[in-house]
Design an enzyme around this catalytic site. Structure first.
Site, short mmCIF file in Angstrom:
data_model
loop_
_atom_site.label_atom_id
_atom_site.label_comp_id
_atom_site.label_asym_id
_atom_site.label_seq_id
_atom_site.Cartn_x
_atom_site.Cartn_y
_atom_site.Cartn_z
N CYS A 116 65.12 77.03 48.83
CA CYS A 116 66.83 75.87 49.17
C CYS A 116 67.77 76.25 48.09
CB CYS A 116 65.72 74.85 47.50
SG CYS A 116 64.16 74.33 48.43
N HIS A 240 70.81 70.83 42.77
CA HIS A 240 69.79 70.60 43.70
C HIS A 240 69.11 69.68 43.69
CE1 HIS A 240 66.51 71.78 46.32
NE2 HIS A 240 65.12 72.70 45.37
N ASN A 270 63.28 66.11 48.13
CA ASN A 270 64.30 67.62 48.80
C ASN A 270 64.10 67.98 49.78
OD1 ASN A 270 64.29 70.54 48.22
ND2 ASN A 270 62.71 70.61 46.69
#
Length: 314
Positions: A116, A240, A270
């Site tokens: 990520c 994030h 996500n």
């Protein structure tokens, strides 16, 4: 410090059309809408169609970003793709994207192993590449198709992740603006991993919470200090989009109003490398980022690896 004179000239996002609700997941998993929302803040996410690939999402995100920047694919000197769900081990996903876009002159680079945090690393590389004679225009893409690497029977991972792509066109910018400061760090951990080819993603949620809520705020503070900008004066926080509770915990630790950090995790889940780009695009596409505004882009990924960039918009 003087920083690196670069500018985000245009952004874009691609979201697959298939929307997957919590109720749909609860029909096959030992979970519920209430459980998912209370622990993650996620209500829906997108899943990519079986006949599409990460590169297709990248191309679809790149086109509006190039248009917003007022450049053509042939103007692009480099394409950097951040993804942990690349089309295949070889050839390069960035090379596939280059071919589909017709970006004939572009150098191609893939950033794949920071999960990520791939997108933040890709932006960092782009900013430095623009300081050389090799590039005047760099297309940075971040995309992940986590629906392909999460076990449909595992509620721990299946409810968290969604598929998306984001794009940013970086160009050389005016003096006094650009990348002012940064911070990167890592701690080797197997708490989030894909053990081998063909295996599913495994995740220790408690370890992710502990590491993210500790490392993200500290990294933002270090990057802001490096940039010489007090964290309370930063205009926008593009963080994030892992979990709404982690985002809120990080903002609370920094005493930052939540209005400064756009949220996309609630509707997209996500989206891995793409997460910070979906938040970035939300503000850039609406003209909410004004000349002189400062902003941070900060993410953490499996490994663990994390990073924060602090920019001033020119």
């Amino acid at each position: 410090m003087n920083g690196l004179p670069v500018a985000v000239a245009g952004t874009g996002v691609h979201l697959p059309p298939e929307v997957v609700t919590n109720a749909e997941l609860a029909a096959t998993l030992d979970t519920s809408d209430e459980w998912i929302v209370s622990r993650t803040g996620i209500r829906t996410r997108r899943h990519l169609a079986p006949d599409r690939a990460t590169s297709d999402m990248c191309v679809a995100a790149a086109l509006p970003a190039l248009a917003a920047a007022g450049v053509s694919a042939r103007d692009v000197d480099a394409i950097i793709v951040g993804t942990y769900t690349y089309d295949q081990p070889l050839p390069s996903t960035a090379l596939i994207v280059k071919e589909q876009l017709g970006a004939d002159r572009a150098l191609t680079l893939d950033v794949t192993q920071a999960a990520c945090a791939n997108g933040v690393q890709a932006l960092f590389l782009a900013a430095h590449l623009l300081q050389t004679s090799a590039a005047r225009t760099v297309l940075v893409l971040a995309a992940d198709c986590a629906s392909r690497v999460t076990n449909p029977a595992d509620r721990t991972t299946r409810v968290f992740f969604g598929d998306a792509a984001g794009a940013a066109v970086l160009t050389r910018g005016p003096a006094g603006a650009g990348l002012l400061g940064w911070d990167f760090g890592s701690e080797l951990s197997y708490d989030v991993e894909i053990p081998a080819a063909g295996e599913y993603l495994k995740m220790n949620g408690r370890a992710v919470w502990n590491t993210a809520t500790r490392c993200l705020p500290d990294s933002i503070l270090r990057a802001a200090d490096h940039a010489g900008v007090p964290v309370e004066e930063i205009t926008h926080f593009f963080l994030h989009q892992a979990n709404l509770n982690i985002l809120n915990a990080a903002l609370d630790k920094l005493s930052i109003p939540r209005s400064r950090a756009p949220i996309t995790v609630d509707t997209l889940g996500n989206t891995g490398s793409a997460g910070v780009f979906t938040a970035l695009h939300e503000r850039f596409a609406t003209g909410a980022v004004a000349a002189g505004d400062t902003y941070v882009v900060s993410s953490i990924g499996a490994g663990f690896q994390w990073g924060t960039l602090c920019f001033r918009h020119g």
